[in-house]
Design an enzyme around this catalytic site. Structure first.
Site, PDB file in Angstrom:
ATOM      1  N   GLU A 142       0.829  -1.223   0.000  1.00 25.02           N
ATOM      2  CA  GLU A 142       0.000   0.000   0.000  1.00 25.02           C
ATOM      3  C   GLU A 142       0.857   1.264   0.000  1.00 25.02           C
ATOM      4  OE1 GLU A 142      -2.966  -0.288   3.088  1.00 25.02           O
ATOM      5  OE2 GLU A 142      -4.204  -1.557   1.839  1.00 25.02           O
ATOM      6  N   GLU A 299      -6.091  -7.989  -1.022  1.00 18.50           N
ATOM      7  CA  GLU A 299      -6.642  -8.169   0.324  1.00 18.50           C
ATOM      8  C   GLU A 299      -8.151  -7.994   0.224  1.00 18.50           C
ATOM      9  OE1 GLU A 299      -4.813  -5.547   3.174  1.00 18.50           O
ATOM     10  OE2 GLU A 299      -2.824  -5.903   2.348  1.00 18.50           O
TER      11      GLU A 299
END
Ligand code: GAL
Length: 649
Positions: A142, A299
């Site tokens: 991220e 995810e």
């Protein structure tokens, strides 16, 4: 198409590994992501690498036929690294080193961080580059385009500006630093944006720093890609993105990567208002548009999120499975649930996994099993199919960033406006892509380009060509306001788009939360707020006028013909129903497929290849929905269920 999980062997007692992996294989897991936070275990002391434990885990997975996505661990440099190389720690808006102890504090431009990154990533690539089990790499985790104020970043930013402007004089002129005596007389005076009150800083300068911050991050990705490629020529490479305040330019970020990945945590409570009902779909469409191809959910929601906020409601029955199916319906081919089991320790212990702390195979685990069965045993025919749409919504990081420090009106948000159009199109049943503003637009019949606040010549040319060739283009308020230096243009708005629009903005009113109404030529009336462009038509026809205030009767919405195409200009932000009604009108003489009687909240999409066409209907509401399709028996769709229809049979 594959379903998998995220697993953190370094966080569990070794005695659990074998049993965990046996269970994974039994429940249907095909892919596991590993190691993206495990630097302190992979290099416990400088230059001493320990891959033994990871080899063991990968061997256990390989034995069960489970593939591995290997994370590079650069999100979390170990404490010894920060201690020995303090320049590796990023600095905050006051020039102070950020507190270490949690993740993501490394500076992409720090010479030490770059050196240590090269070493660890190269070592891992050398070790696992030929591994059969490792099929893909994830760079970092991220990544964000944060605004670091350390010395290295400051120096690099100065060099970046020197290259761009050549001289201080040119830079001063471009930014208009004569305002408030902000003229630079020496390069050493240039510093990254400091302090909390950034909207008081020069907008041209801020814009450049956003660009610089994203480029720094993109270089960090390219650096790691090169290290991996030296030893591994074949495995795919990605990074996982999420949408936040410091999201980098994801079109550039993914440019040299194999596929786009997104971390998908849909809300566990369906909002009452319908404005957000297609929000998950919006994010998925945005992800598909990054590389204009199928993508990965790295995810996926598995249980109630919690930790740095109060714990959310637990996903309702069918949500864990359903949200994965929803992603497949919008082009995902690979979905990894986060995480296998909820952590017992550490800051994230209440971000729930497929298994709860008690390690019992509970409700969500059984749902996950059912997902694996559905995807692997029943939906295999979707393999190789893609989504092709005739409608696209244009996105741009430049616009998004520009509004972060210069909000235009109370309640006016770039994403919200994009979502209103997306919402309207979704309700019609038509498919919609979300793509970069500079993409090739051939193949599309309708382009929705809200708020091109900063207009580059490239975008103007791209859209003009599209319209000349017969396309239908929708433009909105706050278009053509600025040039690429983030300075206002001395023209009637919408600036360079005025010839296409055939009308101009005589004056504007930043309505904010105040309301006005728009009366359409066809008799419909809609409330509007946030912004009102008061339009003066030239060649354009008026489709809607304001119903109140001193500009009552003045044009709010226009339509013009240009070349073989049509341009609509919507000068305000309207209530949700407008966007549905309007899109239905726009689609009228096009070949854009719609579906009549599609219940609000049911999402339709088409996945196809040369020989097959499948229609997918996903119920994103908490109620049973009745589906009526012409020439077919009506049927019921349960909450969060997906129904697939073979259109060629
Ligand atoms: C993501 C992140 C994961 C984990 C997850 C749940 O943003 O990539 O590492 O933290 O959120 O909190």
């Amino acid at each position: 198409m594959k379903i998998g999980v995220n697993y953190y062997p370094e966080q569990w007692d070794k005695v659990l590994w074998k049993n965990d992996i046996t269970q994974m294989a039994e429940v249907g897991v095909k892919v596991v992501r590993l190691a993206e936070f495990a630097w302190s275990r992979l290099e416990p002391t400088e230059g001493v690498y320990d891959f033994g434990w990871l080899d063991e885990v990968i061997a256990l997975l390989e034995e069960k036929g489970i593939e591995v996505i290997l994370g590079t661990p650069t999100n979390c440099p170990p404490l010894w690294l920060y201690e020995k190389y303090p320049d590796a720690v990023m600095c905050d808006e006051y020039g102070n080193k950020v507190t270490i102890g949690i993740r993501g504090h490394r500076c992409y431009n720090s010479p030490s961080m770059i050196k240590k990154t090269k070493q660890i990533v190269s070592k891992m690539a050398e070790h696992y580059g030929k591994s059969k089990a490792v099929v893909s790499w994830q760079i970092d985790n991220e990544l964000e385009a944060y605004h670091c104020t350390c010395e290295a970043c400051t120096e690099k930013f100065r060099t970046w500006l020197k290259l761009k402007y050549g001289s201080l004089e040119q830079m001063n002129k471009t930014y208009g630093t004569a305002m408030w005596s902000g003229e630079y007389s020496d390069w050493s005076q240039v510093k990254p944006p400091m302090g909390k009150q950034q909207h008081w800083l020069n907008p041209g300068f801020l814009m450049d720093h956003y660009r610089f911050a994203s480029e720094s991050m993109e270089q960090f990705v390219r650096l790691q890609t090169a290290c991996i490629r030296e030893f591994d020529k074949t495995s795919s490479i990605t990074t996982n993105m999420y949408l936040g305040n410091m999201t980098p330019d994801f079109y550039n970020t993914f440019q040299d990567l194999s596929y786009a990945s997104y971390d998908n945590y849909p809300v566990t409570v369906i909002p009452d208002g319908k404005e957000e009902i297609y929000s998950h779909a919006f994010h998925l469409d945005l992800t598909r548009g990054i590389k204009r191809k199928n993508f990965c959910i790295m995810e996926e929601l598995s249980g109630a999120p919690g930790c740095w906020m109060p714990i959310c409601r637990t996903p309702k029955p069918n949500m864990v499975k359903g949200y994965a199916l929803q992603a497949i319906a919008r082009g995902a081919d690979l979905i990894l649930h986060f995480r296998w089991r909820s952590a017992m320790k550490g800051a994230e212990m209440f971000w729930h996994g497929i298994l709860d702390h008690n390690n019992v195979q509970g409700r969500r685990y059984q749902e996950f099993r059912s997902l694996c069965e559905t995807v692997h045993d029943q939906l295999g025919f979707l393999e190789g199919t893609v989504i092709k749409n005739k409608v696209a919504l244009l996105f741009s990081h430049e616009q998004d960033n520009a509004f972060k420090f210069q909000q235009q009106a109370q309640g006016f948000h770039y994403y919200s406006q994009l979502k209103l159009f997306h919402n309207g199109v979704m309700r019609t049943g038509a498919g919609i892509d979300i793509i970069n503003m500079t993409e090739d637009l051939s193949g599309y019949e309708v382009i929705i380009a809200p708020t091109i606040y900063i207009a580059s010549q490239k975008v103007v040319d791209n859209l003009t060509l599209f319209v000349e060739n017969g396309g239908k283009l929708i433009l909105t308020n706050r278009t053509g306001v600025k040039d690429e230096t983030n300075a206002c243009v001395m023209e009637n708005l919408p600036g360079p788009f005025a010839p296409l629009v055939g009308a101009y903005v005589e004056e504007y009113d930043a309505l904010g939360d105040s309301k006005n109404i728009v009366q359409m030529r066809n008799g419909n009336c809609y409330t509007c707020s946030q912004w009102a462009d008061i339009l003066q038509e030239d060649t354009a026809q008026v489709l809607g006028v304001y119903g109140e205030d001193f500009y009552k009767g003045k044009a709010a919405i226009t339509q013009n013909t240009y070349g073989k195409g049509t341009i609509y200009y919507i000068g305000t932000i309207l209530e949700r129903d407008f966007y549905y009604d309007f899109m239905m009108e726009v689609f009228r003489d096009t070949t854009v497929e719609r579906m009549e009687d599609l219940p609000d909240g049911v999402e339709r999409s088409i996945r196809e290849d040369l020989n097959h066409r499948y229609m997918l209907l996903f119920n994103n509401t908490s109620h049973i929905q009745k589906i009526n399709i012409v020439d077919q028996e009506p049927f019921e769709l349960q909450p969060f269920d997906l129904h697939v229809i073979d259109l060629r049979s």
